[in-house]
Design an enzyme around this catalytic site. Structure first.
Site, PDB file in Angstrom:
ATOM      1  N   LYS A  21      26.539  30.211  60.875  1.00 46.88           N
ATOM      2  CA  LYS A  21      25.410  31.059  60.472  1.00 46.88           C
ATOM      3  C   LYS A  21      25.212  31.267  58.970  1.00 46.88           C
ATOM      4  O   LYS A  21      24.077  31.462  58.528  1.00 46.88           O
ATOM      5  CB  LYS A  21      25.555  32.402  61.175  1.00 46.88           C
ATOM      6  CG  LYS A  21      27.004  32.920  61.201  1.00 46.88           C
ATOM      7  CD  LYS A  21      27.294  33.783  62.434  1.00 46.88           C
ATOM      8  CE  LYS A  21      28.795  33.901  62.654  1.00 46.88           C
ATOM      9  NZ  LYS A  21      29.164  34.268  63.992  1.00 46.88           N
ATOM     10  N   ASP A  33      37.436  24.642  60.848  1.00 43.53           N
ATOM     11  CA  ASP A  33      36.303  25.423  61.340  1.00 43.53           C
ATOM     12  C   ASP A  33      35.988  26.460  60.262  1.00 43.53           C
ATOM     13  O   ASP A  33      36.678  27.466  60.121  1.00 43.53           O
ATOM     14  CB  ASP A  33      36.663  26.091  62.668  1.00 43.53           C
ATOM     15  CG  ASP A  33      35.518  26.931  63.227  1.00 43.53           C
ATOM     16  OD1 ASP A  33      34.607  27.271  62.445  1.00 43.53           O
ATOM     17  OD2 ASP A  33      35.550  27.251  64.422  1.00 43.53           O
ATOM     18  N   TYR A  89      39.194  31.330  67.201  1.00 42.90           N
ATOM     19  CA  TYR A  89      37.969  31.235  67.986  1.00 42.90           C
ATOM     20  C   TYR A  89      37.094  30.142  67.399  1.00 42.90           C
ATOM     21  O   TYR A  89      36.839  30.124  66.187  1.00 42.90           O
ATOM     22  CB  TYR A  89      37.214  32.572  67.959  1.00 42.90           C
ATOM     23  CG  TYR A  89      35.953  32.583  68.787  1.00 42.90           C
ATOM     24  CD1 TYR A  89      36.003  32.555  70.177  1.00 42.90           C
ATOM     25  CD2 TYR A  89      34.693  32.618  68.178  1.00 42.90           C
ATOM     26  CE1 TYR A  89      34.840  32.572  70.948  1.00 42.90           C
ATOM     27  CE2 TYR A  89      33.533  32.634  68.937  1.00 42.90           C
ATOM     28  CZ  TYR A  89      33.620  32.613  70.321  1.00 42.90           C
ATOM     29  OH  TYR A  89      32.471  32.621  71.081  1.00 42.90           O
TER      30      TYR A  89
HETATM   31  N1  HOZ Z   1      31.830  36.384  68.467  1.00 41.01           N
HETATM   32  C1  HOZ Z   1      31.224  36.612  67.208  1.00 41.01           C
HETATM   33  C2  HOZ Z   1      32.119  37.401  66.329  1.00 41.01           C
HETATM   34  N2  HOZ Z   1      33.324  36.733  65.967  1.00 41.01           N
HETATM   35  C3  HOZ Z   1      29.846  37.242  67.321  1.00 41.01           C
HETATM   36  C4  HOZ Z   1      29.758  38.559  67.943  1.00 41.01           C
HETATM   37  C5  HOZ Z   1      28.338  39.077  68.100  1.00 41.01           C
HETATM   38  O1  HOZ Z   1      27.403  38.546  67.529  1.00 41.01           O
HETATM   39  O2  HOZ Z   1      28.172  40.038  68.825  1.00 41.01           O
END
Ligand code: HOZ
Length: 428
Positions: free
Chosen positions: A264, A236, A141
Site C-alpha cells: 500500500k 516482503d 505475515y
Molecule cells: N492485516 C493488516 C494489518 N497488518 C490490515 C488490517 C486492516 O486493514 O484492518
C-alpha cells in the site's frame, strides 16, 4: 449516525462488521470508531471525535492523510478516466521510480495489494527454481493467500487462527515454518528438504507480531543459506518499503534480496502492490515467460498517480526519514520511562518509524518473546489511549506507525497520553 449504530448495522451485512478482521476490535473489545475524514496525522469519527492517528491506514499514509499533492494527483488522474486495462505512462514512471530508489531490482510488475504481490513473487520463485517448497517464519505475515496462512501473524495471530480453515493440506504442505531470528531453524529446514526449497520469504523487520528487529547477522545469514542451497531470498517490504528509507530494508540493513514485494505505501493510500527483482527472474513472467500472472486493475491510473506523488515527495525530502525515526525513538524512550515510573513490565522495540511496546519484562527478540506480552494490559492501555484521543492499532501484534505529519508537539502529546494511560493501567 453514531459509530455504535453504524457498527450494529455493519454486523448484519459484513462479517464482524468489517472488511478486515483486526479493525473489528475483537482483540480489545468495544466499538471501533467509524472514520469519516483524515487530515495530516488526525482522523475524525462519526461521533465527531478527533484522534491523533498512529495507524496511518497501516502504514501507507507516511505523509499524513489528505496530503494536497497526493489528492491533486489522484483527482487529476481521475478526471482522465478511472481504468483502462491498457498500458499508461504512469505505470512506466512508477516502475522507473521504484528501480531508481530500491537496490537490486531491474524490473517491476504492479498488482493491487501486498497479498497479490507476495503470492506472485512466490510463484516466480517456484517457476524460476523449479522447486516447490517455501520457508517462512512463524508470526510473519505475508498476506492472505493460501500458502501464506501457515503460522501467520497480524490478524490471523490476533484472532488465534494462524493456520486458516479453508486452506487445503495440499496448499499448506509446501510452506515450511522456521523461527524469526533463528538461523538454525532455517538451516534445519534446508537440510531436511535438500534441493526442494524455492525461496525463503521474510519480513526484514517483523511488523505483524508487533515489531521485532532482525538480530545482527540474521538477514545476512538468510542470504548465505539461500545462496548455499540454491534458493531465492524474498524480502516482503509491504511494511518496510519506503518506510525504513527510500531503498527499504535492503538498503537499511545492507542485505541483497532476489525478489522484493511492496504494498500500500507505493499507492499513497490507494490499493496497490508490486513485486520486483532481477531481470533474469522477472523476464520469466508472462508475457515474456511461462510464469502467469495478470490483472485488469493492475497499474490503475489513479493509484499510480497517487503513489507517484507520494513517492516523489519522499524522494525530494530524504530528511523525512531521520525525522520520523527520531520521533519514533522519542516515543519509544518515553514509553520505557513511563512504564518504569509506574512499575509496569514493558519491552519496547523500535526501528525507523515503526515501534511497539509489549507488556512483558523479558526482551522481545522472537515470535515466542512477542507472545509473552500481557494482552489484558494491552487492552486496558489501548482503551485508555483511545479515550485520550490516541488512535492505535487495536491489537498487540501490530506496529505503531509514525508519519511525517506528526509534529514534535503531537508526538509529545501522544507521549503524555501514554504516560497517563500507563498510570491508569498500573492503578487497575
Ligand atoms: N492485516 C493488516 C494489518 N497488518 C490490515 C488490517 C486492516 O486493514 O484492518
Amino acid at each position: 449516525m453514531s459509530s455504535e449504530a453504524w457498527f450494529a448495522r455493519a454486523q448484519r451485512v459484513l462479517p464482524g462488521g468489517v472488511n478486515s478482521p483486526v479493525r473489528a476490535f475483537r482483540a480489545v473489545g468495544g466499538t471501533p470508531p467509524f472514520l469519516v475524514r483524515g487530515e495530516g496525522c488526525r482522523v475524525w469519527d462519526e461521533d465527531g471525535r478527533e484522534y491523533l492517528d498512529f495507524v496511518g491506514s497501516w502504514g501507507p499514509m507516511i505523509l499524513g492523510h489528505s496530503h494536497p499533492a497526493v489528492l491533486e494527483a489522484a483527482a487529476a488522474a481521475m478526471r482522465d478516466g478511472l481504468s483502462f486495462g491498457a498500458p499508461t505512462a504512469r505505470e512506466v514512471e512508477m516502475a522507473e521510480l521504484l528501480i531508481e530508489s530500491v537496490p537490486n531490482i531491474d524490473m517491476v510488475r504492479m498488482v493491487n495489494s501486498g497479498t497479490e504481490a507476495v503470492m506472485s513473487a512466490v510463484r516466480v520463485a517456484r517457476g524460476a527454481t523449479g522447486r516447490e517448497k517455501l520457508i517462512k517464519c512463524s508470526g510473519c505475515y505475508h498476506g492472505h493467500s493460501d500458502a501464506m496462512l501457515v503460522g501467520a501473524g497480524s490478524g490471523a495471530l490476533t484472532q488465534g487462527v494462524p493456520d486458516s480453515a479453508g486452506v487445503t493440506a495440499g496448499a499448506a504442505q509446501d510452506t515450511l515454518l522456521a523461527e524469526y531470528n533463528d538461523l538454525a531453524s532455517v538451516s534445519a529446514l534446508f537440510d531436511a528438504n535438500p534441493g526442494q526449497v524455492a525461496a525463503v520469504i521474510v519480513e526484514p523487520v517483523a511488523a505483524n507480531m508487533g515489531v521485532v528487529l532482525p538480530e545482527a547477522g540474521f538477514l545476512e545469514g538468510l542470504r548465505r543459506l539461500c545462496d548455499s542451497n540454491g534458493a531465492l531470498l524474498i524480502f516482503d517490504e509491504v511494511i518496510t518499503g519506503f518506510r525504513l528509507g527510500l531503498g527499504g530494508a535492503q538498503e537499511f540493513f545492507g542485505v541483497r534480496a532476489d525478489l522484493v514485494t511492496f504494498g500500500k505505501i507505493i499507492g499513497g493510500g490507494m490499493p496497490v502492490g508490486a513485486y520486483a527483482g532481477r531481470r533474469d527472474l522477472m523476464e520469466q513472467v508472462a508475457p515474456c515467460g511461462p510464469i502467469y500472472q495478470a490483472g485488469t486493475l493492475s497499474g490503475n491510473p489513479v493509484a499510480m498517480a497517487a503513489g507517484l506523488a507520494q513517492l516523489r515527495i519522499l524522494r525530494q525530502h530524504p530528511e523525512y526519514y531521520a525525522q520520523i525515526a527520531e520521533n519514533a525513538a522519542l516515543m519509544a524512550d518515553s514509553l520505557r520511562s513511563s512504564a518504569k515510573r509506574y512499575g509496569i513490565p514493558m519491552w519496547v522495540n523500535q526501528c525507523g518509524a515503526l515501534l511497539c511496546g509489549y507488556f512483558t519484562g523479558s526482551p522481545v527478540r522472537s515470535f515466542a518473546g512477542a507472545k509473552t506480552s500481557d494482552l489484558d494490559c494491552f487492552r486496558a492501555y489501548f482503551h485508555e489511549m483511545l479515550s485520550r484521543g490516541i488512535y492505535l492499532a487495536p491489537s498487540q501484534y501490530e506496529a505503531v506507525f509514525v508519519s511525517v505529519s506528526h509534529s514534535r508537539g503531537e508526538i509529545e502529546a501522544a507521549c503524555a497520553a501514554a504516560d497517563e494511560s500507563l498510570a491508569a493501567v498500573a492503578a487497575r
